[in-house]
Motif scaffolding. Sequence first.
Motif, PDB file in Angstrom:
ATOM      1  N   UNK A  22     -37.007  -9.892 -37.280  1.00 26.37           N
ATOM      2  CA  UNK A  22     -37.923 -10.911 -37.784  1.00 26.37           C
ATOM      3  C   UNK A  22     -37.798 -11.081 -39.290  1.00 26.37           C
ATOM      4  N   UNK A  23     -38.082 -12.284 -39.759  1.00 26.15           N
ATOM      5  CA  UNK A  23     -38.175 -12.545 -41.186  1.00 26.15           C
ATOM      6  C   UNK A  23     -39.608 -12.233 -41.628  1.00 26.15           C
ATOM      7  N   UNK A  24     -39.961 -10.947 -41.623  1.00 24.07           N
ATOM      8  CA  UNK A  24     -41.287 -10.521 -42.044  1.00 24.07           C
ATOM      9  C   UNK A  24     -42.391 -10.982 -41.109  1.00 24.07           C
ATOM     10  N   UNK A  25     -43.652 -10.924 -41.584  1.00 25.58           N
ATOM     11  CA  UNK A  25     -44.795 -11.314 -40.747  1.00 25.58           C
ATOM     12  C   UNK A  25     -44.757 -12.771 -40.294  1.00 25.58           C
ATOM     13  N   UNK A  26     -44.219 -13.666 -41.130  1.00 25.84           N
ATOM     14  CA  UNK A  26     -44.145 -15.073 -40.732  1.00 25.84           C
ATOM     15  C   UNK A  26     -43.199 -15.225 -39.551  1.00 25.84           C
ATOM     16  N   UNK A  27     -42.051 -14.568 -39.622  1.00 27.49           N
ATOM     17  CA  UNK A  27     -41.099 -14.614 -38.518  1.00 27.49           C
ATOM     18  C   UNK A  27     -41.673 -14.036 -37.243  1.00 27.49           C
ATOM     19  N   UNK A  28     -42.417 -12.926 -37.384  1.00 26.29           N
ATOM     20  CA  UNK A  28     -43.033 -12.296 -36.206  1.00 26.29           C
ATOM     21  C   UNK A  28     -44.070 -13.223 -35.585  1.00 26.29           C
ATOM     22  N   UNK A  29     -44.900 -13.865 -36.423  1.00 28.22           N
ATOM     23  CA  UNK A  29     -45.940 -14.770 -35.913  1.00 28.22           C
ATOM     24  C   UNK A  29     -45.324 -15.947 -35.166  1.00 28.22           C
ATOM     25  N   UNK A  30     -44.241 -16.510 -35.710  1.00 24.18           N
ATOM     26  CA  UNK A  30     -43.592 -17.645 -35.058  1.00 24.18           C
ATOM     27  C   UNK A  30     -42.914 -17.222 -33.758  1.00 24.18           C
ATOM     28  N   UNK A  31     -42.215 -16.084 -33.789  1.00 27.01           N
ATOM     29  CA  UNK A  31     -41.516 -15.616 -32.576  1.00 27.01           C
ATOM     30  C   UNK A  31     -42.510 -15.313 -31.468  1.00 27.01           C
ATOM     31  N   UNK A  32     -43.557 -14.564 -31.807  1.00 27.34           N
ATOM     32  CA  UNK A  32     -44.543 -14.169 -30.792  1.00 27.34           C
ATOM     33  C   UNK A  32     -45.304 -15.384 -30.252  1.00 27.34           C
ATOM     34  N   UNK A  33     -45.572 -16.373 -31.095  1.00 24.68           N
ATOM     35  CA  UNK A  33     -46.272 -17.579 -30.632  1.00 24.68           C
ATOM     36  C   UNK A  33     -45.418 -18.349 -29.636  1.00 24.68           C
ATOM     37  N   UNK A  34     -44.103 -18.332 -29.873  1.00 27.51           N
ATOM     38  CA  UNK A  34     -43.209 -18.982 -28.923  1.00 27.51           C
ATOM     39  C   UNK A  34     -43.201 -18.231 -27.602  1.00 27.51           C
ATOM     40  N   UNK A  35     -43.191 -16.898 -27.677  1.00 28.23           N
ATOM     41  CA  UNK A  35     -43.175 -16.089 -26.460  1.00 28.23           C
ATOM     42  C   UNK A  35     -44.502 -16.178 -25.703  1.00 28.23           C
ATOM     43  N   UNK A  36     -45.608 -16.159 -26.427  1.00 29.94           N
ATOM     44  CA  UNK A  36     -46.923 -16.055 -25.791  1.00 29.94           C
ATOM     45  C   UNK A  36     -47.478 -17.378 -25.296  1.00 29.94           C
ATOM     46  N   UNK A  37     -47.263 -18.468 -26.063  1.00 26.79           N
ATOM     47  CA  UNK A  37     -47.863 -19.750 -25.659  1.00 26.79           C
ATOM     48  C   UNK A  37     -46.851 -20.899 -25.649  1.00 26.79           C
TER      49      UNK A  37
END
Length: 198
Positions: A81-96
Amino acid sequence: MTDPLAPVLAALGRAGRPSSDYDLNPETILPEGLKLRPAGVLVAFDVSGAEPLLYLTKRSSHLRHHPGQISFPGGKVDPGDDGPIGAALRESHEEIRLDPANVEVLGTLEPHETVTSFLVTPVLARIKAPFTPRPEAGEVAEVFTVPLSHISNLANYRVESRRWRGARRHYYVAPYGPYYIWGATARMLRALADGMAQ
């Protein structure tokens, strides 16, 4: 024409301060050498209607951590991930199933420390085009929206408490309809509301 997220953008422009699950529990003694794991959550607003709407999730009831709780889409920072922003975007794609290409990142709030030893960075964002959320089976039970007017109103927040690990723990709540928004999610929303109220 006024940007419907003008209050959010104004809050981002003001100096905030880090928050934690211990804000209302100053007597908590943390272990020496505590290592916090970085995480990011997406505070994403749909601005296609009459009022901005914030997307939240209800976690699956059979998860080991925080079952059935209301949360932002997001999670811990993985090595790719590109830090917390990358994690938030990746997880949002996976979750919703929110496509990162459909997200305009506006900025971040000060990080929030949780009792589960995460340092969570709230990533504020605008959803560019309407989308239909599809909850990830097994992790997300439901996806719903809350109006910006509800989370920006400080009168909608109150402090409650319960016994936890042998002591009384206080926390913020901001209920909305049938949804009991509390704990870290409510605390991060309260931080945003404080910023908008200045």
